[in-house]
Design a protein around this motif. Structure first.
Motif, PDB file in Angstrom:
ATOM      1  N   GLY A 165      -3.449   7.203  14.035  1.00 47.53           N
ATOM      2  CA  GLY A 165      -4.813   7.639  13.731  1.00 47.53           C
ATOM      3  C   GLY A 165      -4.980   8.214  12.340  1.00 47.53           C
ATOM      4  N   ASN A 166      -3.955   8.124  11.506  1.00 44.00           N
ATOM      5  CA  ASN A 166      -4.026   8.652  10.139  1.00 44.00           C
ATOM      6  C   ASN A 166      -4.647   7.592   9.228  1.00 44.00           C
ATOM      7  N   PHE A 167      -5.963   7.644   9.083  1.00 40.16           N
ATOM      8  CA  PHE A 167      -6.656   6.609   8.316  1.00 40.16           C
ATOM      9  C   PHE A 167      -6.549   6.835   6.811  1.00 40.16           C
ATOM     10  N   PHE A 168      -6.175   8.020   6.402  1.00 40.94           N
ATOM     11  CA  PHE A 168      -5.868   8.239   4.984  1.00 40.94           C
ATOM     12  C   PHE A 168      -4.629   7.433   4.603  1.00 40.94           C
ATOM     13  N   MET A 169      -3.590   7.506   5.435  1.00 38.42           N
ATOM     14  CA  MET A 169      -2.381   6.715   5.194  1.00 38.42           C
ATOM     15  C   MET A 169      -2.703   5.215   5.219  1.00 38.42           C
ATOM     16  N   LEU A 170      -3.544   4.807   6.171  1.00 36.26           N
ATOM     17  CA  LEU A 170      -3.921   3.400   6.252  1.00 36.26           C
ATOM     18  C   LEU A 170      -4.603   2.942   4.972  1.00 36.26           C
ATOM     19  N   GLU A 171      -5.517   3.756   4.459  1.00 39.27           N
ATOM     20  CA  GLU A 171      -6.214   3.399   3.209  1.00 39.27           C
ATOM     21  C   GLU A 171      -5.244   3.311   2.048  1.00 39.27           C
ATOM     22  N   ARG A 172      -4.280   4.262   1.998  1.00 33.84           N
ATOM     23  CA  ARG A 172      -3.289   4.260   0.927  1.00 33.84           C
ATOM     24  C   ARG A 172      -2.397   3.012   1.002  1.00 33.84           C
ATOM     25  N   LEU A 173      -2.005   2.640   2.207  1.00 37.05           N
ATOM     26  CA  LEU A 173      -1.191   1.438   2.393  1.00 37.05           C
ATOM     27  C   LEU A 173      -1.952   0.189   1.958  1.00 37.05           C
ATOM     28  N   ARG A 174      -3.219   0.122   2.378  1.00 34.57           N
ATOM     29  CA  ARG A 174      -4.024  -1.057   2.041  1.00 34.57           C
ATOM     30  C   ARG A 174      -4.200  -1.203   0.530  1.00 34.57           C
ATOM     31  N   LYS A 175      -4.471  -0.099  -0.134  1.00 31.03           N
ATOM     32  CA  LYS A 175      -4.676  -0.125  -1.577  1.00 31.03           C
ATOM     33  C   LYS A 175      -3.392  -0.512  -2.311  1.00 31.03           C
ATOM     34  N   LYS A 176      -2.284   0.060  -1.892  1.00 30.76           N
ATOM     35  CA  LYS A 176      -1.022  -0.152  -2.596  1.00 30.76           C
ATOM     36  C   LYS A 176      -0.396  -1.509  -2.296  1.00 30.76           C
ATOM     37  N   TYR A 177      -0.657  -2.034  -1.084  1.00 32.47           N
ATOM     38  CA  TYR A 177      -0.008  -3.287  -0.677  1.00 32.47           C
ATOM     39  C   TYR A 177      -1.037  -4.317  -0.210  1.00 32.47           C
ATOM     40  N   PRO A 178      -1.838  -4.823  -1.136  1.00 34.59           N
ATOM     41  CA  PRO A 178      -2.868  -5.792  -0.753  1.00 34.59           C
ATOM     42  C   PRO A 178      -2.307  -7.103  -0.209  1.00 34.59           C
ATOM     43  N   ASP A 179      -1.028  -7.388  -0.524  1.00 34.04           N
ATOM     44  CA  ASP A 179      -0.448  -8.656  -0.109  1.00 34.04           C
ATOM     45  C   ASP A 179       0.414  -8.542   1.150  1.00 34.04           C
ATOM     46  N   LYS A 180       0.547  -7.339   1.706  1.00 33.56           N
ATOM     47  CA  LYS A 180       1.282  -7.172   2.953  1.00 33.56           C
ATOM     48  C   LYS A 180       0.304  -7.221   4.129  1.00 33.56           C
ATOM     49  N   LEU A 181       0.774  -7.716   5.262  1.00 32.57           N
ATOM     50  CA  LEU A 181      -0.056  -7.786   6.454  1.00 32.57           C
ATOM     51  C   LEU A 181      -0.126  -6.412   7.117  1.00 32.57           C
ATOM     52  N   ILE A 182      -1.323  -5.950   7.384  1.00 37.35           N
ATOM     53  CA  ILE A 182      -1.506  -4.695   8.106  1.00 37.35           C
ATOM     54  C   ILE A 182      -2.346  -4.990   9.349  1.00 37.35           C
ATOM     55  N   TYR A 183      -1.753  -4.686  10.514  1.00 36.91           N
ATOM     56  CA  TYR A 183      -2.444  -4.881  11.787  1.00 36.91           C
ATOM     57  C   TYR A 183      -2.807  -3.523  12.378  1.00 36.91           C
ATOM     58  N   SER A 184      -4.048  -3.384  12.795  1.00 34.55           N
ATOM     59  CA  SER A 184      -4.475  -2.181  13.493  1.00 34.55           C
ATOM     60  C   SER A 184      -3.946  -2.224  14.921  1.00 34.55           C
ATOM     61  N   GLY A 185      -3.417  -1.083  15.411  1.00 35.11           N
ATOM     62  CA  GLY A 185      -2.813  -1.074  16.730  1.00 35.11           C
ATOM     63  C   GLY A 185      -3.558  -0.288  17.786  1.00 35.11           C
ATOM     64  N   PHE A 186      -4.631   0.415  17.397  1.00 33.70           N
ATOM     65  CA  PHE A 186      -5.419   1.172  18.368  1.00 33.70           C
ATOM     66  C   PHE A 186      -6.695   0.395  18.677  1.00 33.70           C
ATOM     67  N   ASP A 187      -6.793  -0.138  19.908  1.00 34.70           N
ATOM     68  CA  ASP A 187      -7.945  -0.959  20.296  1.00 34.70           C
ATOM     69  C   ASP A 187      -9.260  -0.201  20.129  1.00 34.70           C
ATOM     70  N   GLU A 188      -9.250   1.081  20.541  1.00 33.65           N
ATOM     71  CA  GLU A 188     -10.483   1.877  20.530  1.00 33.65           C
ATOM     72  C   GLU A 188     -10.922   2.252  19.123  1.00 33.65           C
ATOM     73  N   MET A 189     -10.062   1.998  18.131  1.00 28.20           N
ATOM     74  CA  MET A 189     -10.394   2.307  16.738  1.00 28.20           C
ATOM     75  C   MET A 189     -10.442   1.040  15.873  1.00 28.20           C
ATOM     76  N   LEU A 190     -10.596  -0.102  16.509  1.00 29.50           N
ATOM     77  CA  LEU A 190     -10.557  -1.368  15.780  1.00 29.50           C
ATOM     78  C   LEU A 190     -11.535  -1.387  14.606  1.00 29.50           C
ATOM     79  N   ILE A 191     -12.757  -0.914  14.824  1.00 33.30           N
ATOM     80  CA  ILE A 191     -13.757  -0.993  13.755  1.00 33.30           C
ATOM     81  C   ILE A 191     -13.323  -0.211  12.522  1.00 33.30           C
ATOM     82  N   TYR A 192     -12.661   0.921  12.720  1.00 34.82           N
ATOM     83  CA  TYR A 192     -12.226   1.725  11.580  1.00 34.82           C
ATOM     84  C   TYR A 192     -11.119   1.021  10.807  1.00 34.82           C
ATOM     85  N   GLY A 193     -10.242   0.362  11.539  1.00 36.03           N
ATOM     86  CA  GLY A 193      -9.216  -0.433  10.873  1.00 36.03           C
ATOM     87  C   GLY A 193      -9.827  -1.592  10.114  1.00 36.03           C
TER      88      GLY A 193
END
Length: 289
Positions: A165-193
């Motif tokens: 649920g750490n969406f700050f970390m998720l944003e940091r990962l997405r920004k730093k690694y645009p070419d890596k695959l990131i899958y959201s794993g919390f169904d109830e938070m899919l929209i935020y991912g």
């Protein structure tokens, strides 16, 4: 490898053995009815950590056969027994799985160097790609951004299943690694991912409402976020009821109502309470599952 993956449910009989025909029916439902982009096999939703090595292989084999190239397949091979993880990784690779995945080693307080060596060893032994399975709530292992830097130094580490649920970390990962695959794993938070720019998602409840998950993901891609929120509200109404009745037991009962032989859960999990059967039928009717 982008898109929505079902964290595949596995049906067991009363003796804890895999029900092959039922598994094939669940696979077909995910592909033909839910129209998902792939299957994540032998994860938490498959009750993997209560299985023997041979049962895990059986599930990998049946899934590969029934899928027959229709959708992408990810094999979760993680284990605190590295020899088993490597054995399973080799087996899934031979079957043609598109990528491996492995939960971070748990229970013992492994150092990060030990965790990194675990992933490197599986990759070296199998030659396959790897998706890190980060689920700190269950493993007690939190991977920092700097540690992801080190994991991603291995070009075969192609992404992460991010169940956190750490969406700050998720944003940091997405920004730093645009070419890596990131899958959201919390169904109830899919929209935020999805808003955060994930490449896809992997979820257990997608076994019964994968079409809704795809709607959310597709609407966000079209910048129709308000509409996506409305679908997420519906999906979360379903998830809330499923959790109230018992997660894996209820998902299987929903599939049974739909005519799929979804079996029971693996002990020591408790079997479904028959007194809740009418509530499951109402859930299926109310949400047209």
């Amino acid at each position: 490898m982008k898109g929505l993956f079902s964290a595949l449910l596995v049906p067991y009989d009363e003796n804890g053995q895999v029900k092959e025909q039922g598994l094939r029916e669940i696979i077909r439902n995910n592909i033909d009815v839910q129209q998902l982009d792939g299957l994540y096999v032998n994860g938490s939703s498959g009750e993997n950590f209560m299985l023997t090595t041979e049962q895990k292989k059986e599930i990998f084999r049946i899934t590969s056969e029934e899928n027959n190239g229709a959708v992408k397949l990810i094999a979760q091979v993680g284990s605190i027994n590295l020899d088993e993880a490597i054995e399973l990784g080799k087996y899934a690779t031979e079957l043609g799985y598109d990528s491996l995945s492995a939960v971070t080693p748990f229970y013992y307080k492994f150092t990060f160097d030990e965790i990194k060596n675990y992933y490197d060893a599986i990759i070296e032994a199998t030659g396959n790609n790897m998706i890190v399975y980060a689920i700190p709530a269950l493993t007690g292992v939190s991977v920092t951004l700097e540690q992801f830097d080190q994991l991603f130094e291995n070009e075969k580490v192609i992404g992460v299943k991010y169940t956190d649920g750490n969406f700050f970390m998720l944003e940091r990962l997405r920004k730093k690694y645009p070419d890596k695959l990131i899958y959201s794993g919390f169904d109830e938070m899919l929209i935020y991912g999805a808003i955060s720019g994930v490449d896809g998602a992997i979820g257990s409840t997608y076994n019964i409402h994968g079409k809704l998950a795809k709607q959310i993901f597709d609407l966000v891609q079209k910048d129709e976020v308000a509409k996506a929120y409305e679908v997420q509200h519906v999906m979360n109404d379903i998830i809330e009821k499923v959790l109230e009745l018992g997660l894996y037991q209820t998902l299987k009962e929903v599939l049974k109502v739909k005519g799929i032989d979804a079996g029971t859960v693996k002990k020591p999990m408790s079997s479904f309470d028959p007194a809740k059967q009418e509530a499951v039928k109402k859930l299926v009717e109310d949400f047209n599952l």
